[in-house]
Design a protein around this motif. Sequence first.
Motif, PDB file in Angstrom:
ATOM      1  N   SER A   5     -25.144   3.605   1.991  1.00 52.81           N
ATOM      2  CA  SER A   5     -24.045   2.946   2.699  1.00 52.81           C
ATOM      3  C   SER A   5     -22.815   3.830   2.566  1.00 52.81           C
ATOM      4  N   ILE A   6     -22.277   4.265   3.699  1.00 54.11           N
ATOM      5  CA  ILE A   6     -21.119   5.158   3.710  1.00 54.11           C
ATOM      6  C   ILE A   6     -19.936   4.398   4.289  1.00 54.11           C
ATOM      7  N   HIS A   7     -18.855   4.328   3.518  1.00 57.73           N
ATOM      8  CA  HIS A   7     -17.627   3.646   3.940  1.00 57.73           C
ATOM      9  C   HIS A   7     -16.586   4.714   4.267  1.00 57.73           C
ATOM     10  N   ILE A   8     -16.081   4.682   5.492  1.00 63.53           N
ATOM     11  CA  ILE A   8     -15.115   5.674   5.948  1.00 63.53           C
ATOM     12  C   ILE A   8     -13.811   4.958   6.290  1.00 63.53           C
ATOM     13  N   THR A   9     -12.715   5.439   5.732  1.00 67.17           N
ATOM     14  CA  THR A   9     -11.398   4.848   5.988  1.00 67.17           C
ATOM     15  C   THR A   9     -10.387   5.956   6.276  1.00 67.17           C
ATOM     16  N   LEU A  10      -9.339   5.587   6.998  1.00 67.45           N
ATOM     17  CA  LEU A  10      -8.261   6.540   7.247  1.00 67.45           C
ATOM     18  C   LEU A  10      -7.479   6.794   5.966  1.00 67.45           C
ATOM     19  N   LYS A  11      -7.019   8.011   5.793  1.00 67.46           N
ATOM     20  CA  LYS A  11      -6.198   8.346   4.634  1.00 67.46           C
ATOM     21  C   LYS A  11      -4.847   7.643   4.736  1.00 67.46           C
ATOM     22  N   GLU A  12      -4.241   7.405   3.583  1.00 62.12           N
ATOM     23  CA  GLU A  12      -2.905   6.815   3.562  1.00 62.12           C
ATOM     24  C   GLU A  12      -1.960   7.706   4.370  1.00 62.12           C
ATOM     25  N   GLY A  13      -1.079   7.088   5.129  1.00 62.60           N
ATOM     26  CA  GLY A  13      -0.111   7.831   5.922  1.00 62.60           C
ATOM     27  C   GLY A  13      -0.588   8.155   7.332  1.00 62.60           C
ATOM     28  N   VAL A  14      -1.894   8.006   7.595  1.00 64.52           N
ATOM     29  CA  VAL A  14      -2.416   8.238   8.941  1.00 64.52           C
ATOM     30  C   VAL A  14      -2.267   6.936   9.726  1.00 64.52           C
ATOM     31  N   LEU A  15      -1.666   7.030  10.898  1.00 64.62           N
ATOM     32  CA  LEU A  15      -1.456   5.841  11.717  1.00 64.62           C
ATOM     33  C   LEU A  15      -2.796   5.229  12.106  1.00 64.62           C
ATOM     34  N   ASP A  16      -2.835   3.900  12.119  1.00 60.64           N
ATOM     35  CA  ASP A  16      -4.056   3.168  12.448  1.00 60.64           C
ATOM     36  C   ASP A  16      -3.752   2.190  13.579  1.00 60.64           C
ATOM     37  N   PRO A  17      -3.766   2.661  14.844  1.00 57.69           N
ATOM     38  CA  PRO A  17      -3.435   1.775  15.959  1.00 57.69           C
ATOM     39  C   PRO A  17      -4.401   0.595  16.090  1.00 57.69           C
ATOM     40  N   GLN A  18      -5.656   0.798  15.762  1.00 52.75           N
ATOM     41  CA  GLN A  18      -6.618  -0.301  15.826  1.00 52.75           C
ATOM     42  C   GLN A  18      -6.272  -1.364  14.781  1.00 52.75           C
ATOM     43  N   GLY A  19      -5.878  -0.926  13.594  1.00 52.35           N
ATOM     44  CA  GLY A  19      -5.452  -1.857  12.550  1.00 52.35           C
ATOM     45  C   GLY A  19      -4.219  -2.643  12.975  1.00 52.35           C
ATOM     46  N   LYS A  20      -3.265  -1.959  13.625  1.00 54.52           N
ATOM     47  CA  LYS A  20      -2.055  -2.640  14.115  1.00 54.52           C
ATOM     48  C   LYS A  20      -2.415  -3.700  15.154  1.00 54.52           C
ATOM     49  N   ALA A  21      -3.352  -3.374  16.037  1.00 56.04           N
ATOM     50  CA  ALA A  21      -3.774  -4.333  17.066  1.00 56.04           C
ATOM     51  C   ALA A  21      -4.433  -5.552  16.431  1.00 56.04           C
ATOM     52  N   VAL A  22      -5.273  -5.324  15.435  1.00 56.52           N
ATOM     53  CA  VAL A  22      -5.930  -6.441  14.744  1.00 56.52           C
ATOM     54  C   VAL A  22      -4.893  -7.299  14.025  1.00 56.52           C
ATOM     55  N   ALA A  23      -3.937  -6.663  13.357  1.00 63.70           N
ATOM     56  CA  ALA A  23      -2.886  -7.407  12.650  1.00 63.70           C
ATOM     57  C   ALA A  23      -2.092  -8.269  13.628  1.00 63.70           C
ATOM     58  N   GLY A  24      -1.742  -7.694  14.790  1.00 67.00           N
ATOM     59  CA  GLY A  24      -1.008  -8.454  15.792  1.00 67.00           C
ATOM     60  C   GLY A  24      -1.813  -9.638  16.316  1.00 67.00           C
ATOM     61  N   SER A  25      -3.082  -9.431  16.537  1.00 62.87           N
ATOM     62  CA  SER A  25      -3.940 -10.515  17.025  1.00 62.87           C
ATOM     63  C   SER A  25      -4.095 -11.620  15.990  1.00 62.87           C
ATOM     64  N   LEU A  26      -4.227 -11.241  14.721  1.00 58.91           N
ATOM     65  CA  LEU A  26      -4.329 -12.253  13.670  1.00 58.91           C
ATOM     66  C   LEU A  26      -3.074 -13.110  13.611  1.00 58.91           C
ATOM     67  N   THR A  27      -1.920 -12.474  13.740  1.00 58.52           N
ATOM     68  CA  THR A  27      -0.654 -13.214  13.739  1.00 58.52           C
ATOM     69  C   THR A  27      -0.595 -14.150  14.944  1.00 58.52           C
ATOM     70  N   THR A  28      -0.993 -13.652  16.105  1.00 55.51           N
ATOM     71  CA  THR A  28      -1.003 -14.460  17.318  1.00 55.51           C
ATOM     72  C   THR A  28      -1.916 -15.677  17.172  1.00 55.51           C
ATOM     73  N   LEU A  29      -3.007 -15.505  16.469  1.00 49.39           N
ATOM     74  CA  LEU A  29      -3.958 -16.599  16.262  1.00 49.39           C
ATOM     75  C   LEU A  29      -3.536 -17.557  15.147  1.00 49.39           C
ATOM     76  N   GLY A  30      -2.382 -17.303  14.541  1.00 49.30           N
ATOM     77  CA  GLY A  30      -1.855 -18.218  13.545  1.00 49.30           C
ATOM     78  C   GLY A  30      -2.198 -17.878  12.103  1.00 49.30           C
ATOM     79  N   PHE A  31      -2.739 -16.704  11.859  1.00 50.54           N
ATOM     80  CA  PHE A  31      -3.039 -16.292  10.484  1.00 50.54           C
ATOM     81  C   PHE A  31      -1.824 -15.587   9.907  1.00 50.54           C
ATOM     82  N   ALA A  32      -0.928 -16.389   9.367  1.00 45.05           N
ATOM     83  CA  ALA A  32       0.328 -15.861   8.832  1.00 45.05           C
ATOM     84  C   ALA A  32       0.087 -15.121   7.520  1.00 45.05           C
ATOM     85  N   GLY A  33       0.997 -14.225   7.203  1.00 42.93           N
ATOM     86  CA  GLY A  33       0.980 -13.560   5.915  1.00 42.93           C
ATOM     87  C   GLY A  33       0.160 -12.285   5.854  1.00 42.93           C
ATOM     88  N   VAL A  34      -0.444 -11.883   6.962  1.00 40.47           N
ATOM     89  CA  VAL A  34      -1.192 -10.627   6.959  1.00 40.47           C
ATOM     90  C   VAL A  34      -0.184  -9.491   7.076  1.00 40.47           C
TER      91      VAL A  34
END
Length: 83
Positions: A5-34
Amino acid sequence: MIKVSIHITLKEGVLDPQGKAVAGSLTTLGFAGVEDVRVGKLIELTINDTDNVEARVEEMCAKLLANPVIENYRYTIEEGIVQ
């Protein structure tokens, strides 16, 4: 047989537009505090040749599966997997 099992993640400091989109969607769906979301990849391999597995997985990650300039990777190896 070996399962890797190989887990691949972006290094710290690298922009993550997909992560930003997910965070925005979670907030829109009412999941506060993310505060922050980082999106990565999970790649699972089943390997039947058990010789030099760690070295081969390292080479696979360095040459194809991960971009070492912007991504980190870690992996786990489980031996004796029966399919």
